[in-house]
Scaffold this active site. Structure first.
Site, PDB file in Angstrom:
ATOM      1  N   GLU A  32       0.764  -1.012  -0.203  1.00 25.37           N
ATOM      2  CA  GLU A  32      -0.170  -0.050  -0.031  1.00 25.37           C
ATOM      3  C   GLU A  32       0.810   1.001   0.110  1.00 25.37           C
ATOM      4  OE1 GLU A  32      -3.188  -0.068  -1.149  1.00 25.37           O
ATOM      5  OE2 GLU A  32      -3.501  -1.288   0.433  1.00 25.37           O
ATOM      6  N   HIS A  33       0.449   2.292  -1.028  1.00 30.41           N
ATOM      7  CA  HIS A  33       1.376   3.401  -1.034  1.00 30.41           C
ATOM      8  C   HIS A  33       2.829   3.263  -1.589  1.00 30.41           C
ATOM      9  CE1 HIS A  33      -2.125   5.771   0.338  1.00 30.41           C
ATOM     10  NE2 HIS A  33      -2.135   5.086   1.476  1.00 30.41           N
ATOM     11  N   THR A  34       3.102   2.256  -2.100  1.00 34.86           N
ATOM     12  CA  THR A  34       4.196   1.932  -2.693  1.00 34.86           C
ATOM     13  C   THR A  34       4.181   1.982  -4.317  1.00 34.86           C
ATOM     14  OG1 THR A  34       3.648  -0.411  -2.895  1.00 34.86           O
ATOM     15  CG2 THR A  34       5.072   0.026  -0.894  1.00 34.86           C
ATOM     16  N   GLY A 117     -12.350   1.699  -1.379  1.00 31.91           N
ATOM     17  CA  GLY A 117     -11.019   1.572  -1.317  1.00 31.91           C
ATOM     18  C   GLY A 117     -10.940   0.195  -2.227  1.00 31.91           C
ATOM     19  N   ASP A 165      -3.858   0.204  -9.871  1.00 26.27           N
ATOM     20  CA  ASP A 165      -5.255   0.047 -10.093  1.00 26.27           C
ATOM     21  C   ASP A 165      -5.729  -0.356 -11.493  1.00 26.27           C
ATOM     22  OD1 ASP A 165      -5.655   0.369  -7.107  1.00 26.27           O
ATOM     23  OD2 ASP A 165      -6.515   2.440  -7.361  1.00 26.27           O
TER      24      ASP A 165
END
Length: 378
Positions: A32-34, A117, A165
């Site tokens: 996540e957030h990488t 999300g 995504d």
């Protein structure tokens, strides 16, 4: 889902659409957030999908089953600040590459929860890119579709997301997760042997609302500061874990926490990929929990509802659980031994209702397929 989009199209436009395409939402297992920091991600496509049905028209008219009445859109006008911006962004990007029709009627129907999300926006932009480019007589490769959808969301709408995504929505394969190394673009398909429980927190997030963009700004600031010490550092994810202590001394505590999350999450994601191959549910689940704690304490992107679900799921027998998606609301993924799926989810929902006064939405998913063109039955 396809039949609903076609039905909606017929109801409002009085004819059968020329074609339709669909794309899935996603659950990011870990990483996540990488993606916007040059690191790896490990998503799966989910069984819930968005379908876009289209036909040639004089102008541009959009309607969504989930969003309300039909809207006439001027592509040259400022964005409206609503769901139509994502479609306008797709059309603008396709026009720039000569792959957009002159005009179209567009109907959208989806089972991907909005604000949970689970990448409802990528499911929309990827399926719209496929449908509208095909309407213009162009056959774009899946990676090109993912890039167009990314530019629509990032460059047009202003969500400072990475490419994860759109990539999983376009390239997802049933029964598999994708290890996507965003720094190099390398993609490896890995078997995904387990189903995943998804529990929606009920806290909706808006990625254009500021938190995600602020985190990206913080990461960019931290990278600039660290490059004074290490000029060849290409991304935060490329910082060796052994240099975290020195890096922290160069940053304030807030930025140091962001960097610690990115670097440790990068390591967790690569370890998790090897544990998928080994089908090691216990150790894979433990990494999910580590990732959640980092989101909770280092990246400050969790919410009390998500923390509660994670804690209760572990107490009730889950192998792992964590917030999935950017955060500040959304959904929690829960990894449960197959024989305990129903019991664990039932007990967590009961615990949540007792604490927050409402019963959350929960469902199971498997790793599903990605983008596809849909048949239309006349």
């Amino acid at each position: 889902m396809t039949s609903d989009a076609v039905r909606l199209f017929r109801e409002h436009f009085g004819r059968t659409p020329d074609l339709a395409a669909s794309a899935p939402g996603r659950v990011n297992l870990i990483g996540e957030h990488t993606d916007y920091n040059g690191g790896p991600v490990l998503p799966i496509a989910i069984t819930r999908r968005t379908t876009v049905a289209v036909a040639r028209a004089e102008g541009w008219r959009f309607i969504s089953r989930q969003e309300g009445p039909a809207v006439d859109v001027d592509l040259m006008a400022p964005l409206r600040g609503d769901w139509t911006d994502y479609l306008v962004g797709v059309v603008r990007e396709l026009r720039d590459m000569g792959a957009a029709p002159a005009g179209a009627s567009v109907a959208v129907s989806s089972t991907v929860p909005i604000g949970a999300g689970l990448s409802s926006s990528a499911a929309l932009t990827v399926s719209a890119t496929r449908a509208l480019s095909a309407l213009a007589g162009r056959r774009l490769a899946p990676r090109v579709i993912a890039e167009v959808a990314y530019r629509a969301e990032h460059g047009q709408v202003g969500v400072r997301c990475g490419r994860m995504d759109q990539t999983i929505a376009a390239l997802g394969r049933a029964g598999h997760a994708l290890l996507f190394e965003t720094g190099s673009g390398a993609i490896t398909e890995l078997p995904m042997p387990w189903r995943i429980g998804v529990i929606e927190t009920g806290v909706s997030h808006q990625l254009t609302g500021g938190e995600l963009n602020e985190r990206r700004r913080e990461c960019e600031e931290a990278l600039r500061m660290l490059q004074r010490r290490w000029p060849d550092l290409a991304s935060l994810a490329a910082l060796p874990a052994a240099q975290l202590v020195e890096a922290g001394s160069l940053l304030g505590e807030r930025l140091a926490g962001r960097v610690r999350h990115v670097v440790t999450e990068t390591g967790r994601t690569r370890r998790a990929a090897s544990l998928l191959v080994a089908a090691d549910l216990a150790r894979f689940g433990a990494l999910l929990v580590e990732g959640h704690r980092s989101l909770q304490h280092e990246y400050d992107s969790s919410v009390p509802e998500a923390d509660f679900i994670v804690d209760r799921a572990l107490e009730r027998g889950a192998a792992g659980a964590r917030l999935t998606g950017a955060g500040w609301g959304g959904a929690v993924l829960v990894l449960v031994p197959p024989e305990a799926e129903r019991r664990v989810l039932r007990e967590v929902l009961s615990d949540f209702a007792a604490r927050f006064g409402q019963r959350p939405t929960a469902w199971m998913t498997r790793a599903a397929g990605g983008l596809r063109r849909e048949r239309i039955f006349k």
